[in-house]
Design a protein around this motif. Structure first.
Motif, PDB file in Angstrom:
ATOM      1  N   THR A   1     134.183  73.553   0.953  1.00 39.13           N
ATOM      2  CA  THR A   1     134.979  74.293  -0.071  1.00 39.13           C
ATOM      3  C   THR A   1     134.775  75.606  -0.131  1.00 39.13           C
ATOM      4  N   VAL A   2     133.704  76.372  -0.046  1.00 45.45           N
ATOM      5  CA  VAL A   2     133.624  77.815  -0.114  1.00 45.45           C
ATOM      6  C   VAL A   2     134.344  78.530   1.135  1.00 45.45           C
TER       7      VAL A   2
ATOM      8  N   TYR B   1     125.702  79.361  -0.813  1.00 49.70           N
ATOM      9  CA  TYR B   1     126.072  78.079  -1.012  1.00 49.70           C
ATOM     10  C   TYR B   1     124.783  77.308  -0.168  1.00 49.70           C
ATOM     11  N   SER B   2     124.389  76.178  -0.358  1.00 52.12           N
ATOM     12  CA  SER B   2     123.923  75.284  -0.075  1.00 52.12           C
ATOM     13  C   SER B   2     124.755  73.900   0.380  1.00 52.12           C
ATOM     14  N   SER B   3     124.692  73.130   1.390  1.00 54.20           N
ATOM     15  CA  SER B   3     125.495  72.035   1.657  1.00 54.20           C
ATOM     16  C   SER B   3     124.917  71.067   2.431  1.00 54.20           C
ATOM     17  N   VAL B   4     124.500  69.937   2.000  1.00 59.45           N
ATOM     18  CA  VAL B   4     123.912  68.825   2.775  1.00 59.45           C
ATOM     19  C   VAL B   4     124.565  68.118   4.043  1.00 59.45           C
ATOM     20  N   TYR B   5     125.971  67.758   3.585  1.00 60.12           N
ATOM     21  CA  TYR B   5     126.702  67.061   4.670  1.00 60.12           C
ATOM     22  C   TYR B   5     128.074  67.828   4.822  1.00 60.12           C
ATOM     23  N   GLY B   6     128.254  69.040   4.254  1.00 60.11           N
ATOM     24  CA  GLY B   6     129.427  69.774   4.651  1.00 60.11           C
ATOM     25  C   GLY B   6     130.521  69.823   3.777  1.00 60.11           C
TER      26      GLY B   6
ATOM     27  N   SER C   1     131.679  65.008  -3.857  1.00 64.03           N
ATOM     28  CA  SER C   1     131.456  64.749  -2.025  1.00 64.03           C
ATOM     29  C   SER C   1     132.263  65.588  -1.322  1.00 64.03           C
ATOM     30  N   THR C   2     133.694  65.641  -1.387  1.00 65.43           N
ATOM     31  CA  THR C   2     134.271  66.687  -0.777  1.00 65.43           C
ATOM     32  C   THR C   2     135.525  67.037  -1.717  1.00 65.43           C
ATOM     33  N   LEU C   3     136.008  68.263  -1.254  1.00 66.60           N
ATOM     34  CA  LEU C   3     137.103  68.725  -1.991  1.00 66.60           C
ATOM     35  C   LEU C   3     138.367  67.940  -1.943  1.00 66.60           C
ATOM     36  N   LYS C   4     139.304  67.646  -2.896  1.00 61.29           N
ATOM     37  CA  LYS C   4     140.448  66.719  -2.558  1.00 61.29           C
ATOM     38  C   LYS C   4     141.690  67.770  -2.634  1.00 61.29           C
ATOM     39  N   GLU C   5     142.741  67.242  -2.144  1.00 59.04           N
ATOM     40  CA  GLU C   5     143.934  68.179  -2.058  1.00 59.04           C
ATOM     41  C   GLU C   5     144.157  68.241  -3.430  1.00 59.04           C
ATOM     42  N   ASN C   6     144.191  67.775  -4.548  1.00 62.16           N
ATOM     43  CA  ASN C   6     144.488  67.805  -5.786  1.00 62.16           C
ATOM     44  C   ASN C   6     143.811  68.957  -6.381  1.00 62.16           C
ATOM     45  N   GLN C   7     142.672  69.100  -5.865  1.00 59.71           N
ATOM     46  CA  GLN C   7     141.808  70.215  -6.587  1.00 59.71           C
ATOM     47  C   GLN C   7     142.119  71.779  -5.849  1.00 59.71           C
TER      48      GLN C   7
END
Length: 400
Positions: A270-271, A260-265, A378-384
């Protein structure tokens, strides 16, 4: 001061190691250095098997002169014309002008590309099955084209049942006193760098490696003398089995590599959650890499090792984040095959990298995409979380 090592009654090691070089071939990190192996056979005739890189020239010539101990050099066998093995060819000829260069026809053309000395009168061109008797030793030449250059050949010493294997069966890492694999823990202490060497240097040419392995079935081999890394004695069977598996592009581990690569986390989080889900479902030996922190050669090596790979990255400038794109192109260029793939994309305002990742990877033979639908904004949400759990189940079902 010379540093000549005795391998057998007739064979000397006159190579050297470089621990100062940061990048092998200006591409691959070598934190443990690299060895440049050269061997000198002292029979009725003397035979030098390859030279070394220019960085070790002073040590090499001290070793060569001391090893010959006043004798002339009769033959120089060239297994591979890359400069890390042949940079000193012209210098050797200037000292021993009467020697014969033993090589393939394709090697002759490459010598003329690298050097300006008169070549044709000095070469003894050999082909498949040709032999050279040096006294009690009988050398048989076995071409190995595209392992990993077109001129490559190997040499079998019938007397000692030994294979001079060119770049095959080599490894990153300097020689630290012990010349052979005797007494080392092969799986723990050697295999990772041997795999990284194979996958990055030779890995594209699996079909050609298979052809060489089939040829070698006709020879009883007690010792392998590669151009990089340890002399192989105890682990020949295990090493050949690994080469067979790697060159067939078969995974060693039924487990998951997450790159993975991640700019702001957001992608990293997620991973990390996905990895935890996989572990909770019984998957062992999961490997994770931040490809912006780890050189692609290490990730590529483990891509050859693992059966399932998750690629997760961020859309950047409407494309794939740079370090991930570099990794994907290298994986495609090195011909990896037969893997199960999951793609995860992130994009705060215009997710686009998922389809672009697939475009690069779908060129690879026998790739199965298990899932390419998870899109983070942007970020993983609980509904995902249910969607991520479903993705984890697909991976687990595929493995089990």
């Amino acid at each position: 001061m010379y540093n000549v090592r005795k391998l057998t009654e007739d064979l000397l090691y006159i190579g050297c190691s470089d621990r100062r070089l940061a990048l092998f071939e200006s591409a691959y990190p070598i934190p443990n250095g690299i060895s440049y192996n050269s061997y000198l056979l002292k029979d009725e005739k003397t035979v030098l098997f390859d030279t070394v890189d220019k960085s070790c020239s002073a040590q090499f010539f001290e070793n060569l002169v001391a090893g010959l101990d006043g004798r002339q050099l009769d033959y120089l066998v060239i297994h591979h014309m890359e400069p890390d093995h042949c940079a000193l060819l012209e210098d050797v000829i200037s000292i021993y002008p009467d020697l014969k260069i033993v090589c393939t026809a394709k090697t002759v053309a490459l010598i003329k590309q690298f050097f300006d000395f008169e070549v044709d009168s000095r070469v003894m061109v050999v082909k498949e099955g040709d032999s050279l008797r040096t006294g009690k030793h009988e050398l048989t030449f076995i071409p190995a084209p595209m392992v990993h250059w077109p001129e490559v050949m190997t040499t079998y010493d019938k007397t000692d049942k030994a294979l001079f294997s060119a770049d095959a069966f080599g490894s990153f890492g300097a020689i630290n006193g012990n010349l052979t694999d005797e007494g080392i823990n092969f799986e723990r202490d050697y295999l990772d760098e041997a795999r990284r060497y194979y996958t990055n240097i030779v890995g594209k040419y699996g079909m050609q490696v298979q052809m060489l392995l089939k040829k070698l079935c006709n020879f009883e081999i007690d010792t392998i003398y590669p151009l990089h890394g340890l002399v192989i004695k105890e682990n020949i069977k295990a090493y050949k089995e690994k080469y067979d598996k790697w060159s067939r592009y078969e995974a060693e581990e039924k487990s998951v590599l997450i790159a993975y690569s991640s700019v702001y986390g957001g992608t990293e989080n997620t991973v990390n959650i996905l990895a935890g889900m996989l572990a909770d479902k019984g998957i062992k030996g999961i490997k994770m890499y931040d490809v912006s922190q780890t050189h692609y050669s290490y990730v590529l090596s483990d891509a050859f090792k693992y059966s399932h790979i998750v690629f997760a990255t961020t859309t950047y400038n409407n494309g794939i984040f740079e370090t991930m794109e570099n990794l994907l192109h290298n994986i495609s260029a090195h011909n990896l095959q037969n893997r199960k793939i999951v793609l995860i994309q992130n994009g705060s305002w215009a997710p686009a990298c998922g389809g672009q990742m697939k475009t690069i990877l779908e060129k690879i033979p026998n790739i199965e995409f298990l899932d390419e639908s998870l899109c983070i904004k942007s970020t993983l949400k609980e509904n995902q979380l249910d969607e991520l759990e479903c993705l984890a189940d697909k991976i687990v079902d595929s493995i089990k």
